[in-house]
Design an enzyme around this catalytic site. Structure first.
Site, PDB file in Angstrom:
ATOM      1  N   SER A 157      50.767  36.047  38.428  1.00 19.69           N
ATOM      2  CA  SER A 157      49.369  36.322  38.741  1.00 19.69           C
ATOM      3  C   SER A 157      48.694  35.065  39.251  1.00 19.69           C
ATOM      4  O   SER A 157      48.656  34.043  38.567  1.00 19.69           O
ATOM      5  CB  SER A 157      48.643  36.822  37.481  1.00 19.69           C
ATOM      6  N   ASP A 307      48.219  44.163  46.225  1.00 19.77           N
ATOM      7  CA  ASP A 307      46.992  44.900  46.559  1.00 19.77           C
ATOM      8  C   ASP A 307      47.236  45.987  47.609  1.00 19.77           C
ATOM      9  O   ASP A 307      46.367  46.827  47.856  1.00 19.77           O
ATOM     10  CB  ASP A 307      45.917  43.932  47.064  1.00 19.77           C
TER      11      ASP A 307
HETATM   12  C1  S3P Z   1      43.923  37.552  43.484  1.00 19.60           C
HETATM   13  C2  S3P Z   1      45.116  37.713  42.854  1.00 19.60           C
HETATM   14  C3  S3P Z   1      45.728  39.030  42.615  1.00 19.60           C
HETATM   15  C4  S3P Z   1      45.099  40.118  43.473  1.00 19.60           C
HETATM   16  C5  S3P Z   1      43.609  40.031  43.508  1.00 19.60           C
HETATM   17  C6  S3P Z   1      43.147  38.670  44.031  1.00 19.60           C
HETATM   18  C7  S3P Z   1      43.397  36.183  43.656  1.00 19.60           C
HETATM   19  O1  S3P Z   1      45.539  39.393  41.266  1.00 19.60           O
HETATM   20  O2  S3P Z   1      45.500  41.379  42.998  1.00 19.60           O
HETATM   21  O3  S3P Z   1      43.063  41.032  44.350  1.00 19.60           O
HETATM   22  O4  S3P Z   1      42.489  35.982  44.480  1.00 19.60           O
HETATM   23  O5  S3P Z   1      43.886  35.268  42.974  1.00 19.60           O
HETATM   24  P1  S3P Z   1      46.463  38.834  40.069  1.00 19.60           P
HETATM   25  O6  S3P Z   1      46.319  37.389  40.027  1.00 19.60           O
HETATM   26  O7  S3P Z   1      45.926  39.483  38.834  1.00 19.60           O
HETATM   27  O8  S3P Z   1      47.856  39.263  40.382  1.00 19.60           O
END
Ligand code: S3P
Length: 432
Positions: A157, A307
């Site tokens: 993440s 996403d």
């Molecule tokens: C993001 C990371 C992703 C993504 C979100 C934006 C970011 O989430 O799904 O729309 O900007 O760091 P996760 O870090 O929970 O995977």
């Protein structure tokens, strides 16, 4: 048919980070091409409450005048992160190190999402963070002196990684984050651009040390277009016969281009031209309709398309064969449970789709049909999946909470109407 040239909104992840880093530096900076959708506005409001002056010059330009992070003031009220997980998690990393108390709240969806994944490593760094009994917002953060840690994240993440790395900029010593698979690396690219002391040890490991010099940011930073928003046009044009769409100035960061590889493997017709590479690679895409094949998606690909999975699922309903998405359980803790909700919406559209614990299996192609009332569940990406399905079916659908797309793509509907109108005009010209 969809035809025309799309001017994409700025990348959501990069806009959040540009606002964050510009706000940390004691200076005036300009951000161009910014996404000023609801999510990024939550980040803007957050820094305004901390004492940063942020002016919207037009629909894509911000001028940020900050007294610098050392001068930030305790906000008078709780900070509302609205629907934005990125705002809540990244801000937690910064607020954990500032010498006052802040409370973060969010909307109904955000108040359900897990925050322990960020609070727990930050507490290991010395942070004082109080969450609800279920590990969600509201979060009460009392800033402390932080200590660097080595953290093995159980999830891939970028929000978790970035929260820890941001806290690492304020923490004594060094902070190292390991991930099970590589997530998007926009925070690290800002570290490189801003001259912080950091290192990409390998694809899955990043190290940062306390930032002890003046915080800096370019006088003018330009945000590239959002490939996650482009994904709706890539799938829309692939599915709707005789379509051709040109998408310029799109961000082509390899940690985000999984959608291009997936669609390529499915047999999509996408031409890609890389134009610029400074900090974030940028280029142009031209997509034409094509016959699609099924695909298996899992493992390291998941964070690179996290996403885009709901719109890939729509594509898979029209692809030949069985598509299997696995190891995507992260989707259950997004703005909605995107596994259950995608399956429910596509079933309602007539797709052959089966939910699994960590994804779904789709048999295609199946004819789609408009039946009953659809609901986006207030999830921006699902609202856009439904709108693309509607364009594909070419019949008006009854979609509840249709405008949820404003979270990440305020001009989505206007752009779709423009692409349909251009297609009609070119159809009339062809007949003449
Ligand atoms: C993001 C990371 C992703 C993504 C979100 C934006 C970011 O989430 O799904 O729309 O900007 O760091 P996760 O870090 O929970 O995977």
């Amino acid at each position: 048919m969809l035809k025309g040239t799309v001017l994409l909104p700025g990348d959501k992840s990069i806009t959040h980070r540009a606002i964050i880093f510009a706000s940390l530096a004691a200076k005036t900076s300009r951000i161009e091409g910014a996404l000023l959708g609801e999510d990024c506005c939550a980040t803007i409001q957050c820094f305004q409450q901390l004492g940063v002056e942020i002016e919207r010059v037009n629909t894509t330009t911000l001028v940020i005048t900050s007294p610098g992070v050392e001068q930030f003031q305790q906000p008078e009220q709780a900070i509302d992160c609205q629907n934005s997980g990125t705002t809540a998690r990244l801000m937690m990393g910064i607020l954990a190190a500032l010498p006052f108390q802040t409370t973060l709240i969010g909307d109904e969806s955000l108040q359900r999402r897990p925050m322990q994944r960020v609070a727990q490593p930050l507490r290991q760094m010395g942070a004082q963070i109080q969450l609800s009994q279920t590990g969600t917002l509201p979060a009460v953060i009392t800033g402390q002196r932080l200590q660097g840690i080595t953290y093995h994240s159980p999830v891939a993440s970028a929000q978790v990684k970035s929260a820890i790395l941001l806290a690492g900029l304020f923490a004594d010593g060094e902070t190292i984050v390991y991930e099970p698979e590589q997530s998007r690396d926009h925070t690290e690219r800002f570290f490189a651009e801003l001259g912080f002391e950091w290192q990409q040890i390998n694809q899955l490991t990043v190290r940062v040390t306390k930032h002890q010099r003046k915080w800096n940011f370019p006088d003018c930073y330009h945000v590239p277009g959002d490939i996650s928003s482009a994904a709706f046009w890539l799938v829309g044009a692939s599915l709707i016969p005789e379509s051709i769409i040109e998408i310029s100035h799109v961000g082509l960061n390899p940690t985000r281009t999984g959608i291009l590889e997936v669609l390529d493997q499915m047999g999509a017709n996408i031409e890609r031209q890389e134009i610029d590479f400074s900090g974030e690679p940028v280029g142009k895409l031209i997509v034409k309709s094509a016959t699609l094949q099924a695909i298996n998606i899992g493992g390291a690909m998941i964070p690179r398309v996290i996403d885009e999975i709901p719109i890939i699922a729509l594509a898979a309903t029209q692809a030949h064969g069985q598509t299997c998405v696995s190891q995507a359980e992260e989707l259950r803790v997004k703005e909605s449970d995107r596994i259950t909700q995608t399956v429910q919406l596509l079933k309602q559209l007539g797709a052959e789709i089966m939910e699994t614990a960590d994804g779904f299996i789709i048999d295609g192609p199946t004819p789609l049909q408009n039946q009953g009332v659809y609901d986006s569940f207030g999830d921006h990406r699902l609202a856009m999946v439904l709108a693309i399905a509607e364009a594909y079916l070419a019949v008006p659908m009854h979609i509840k909470r249709r405008k949820a797309y404003c979270v990440s793509y305020p001009d989505f509907e206007t752009t779709l109407t423009m692409l349909q109108q251009e297609a009609r005009i070119s159809g009339i010209n062809l007949k003449k």
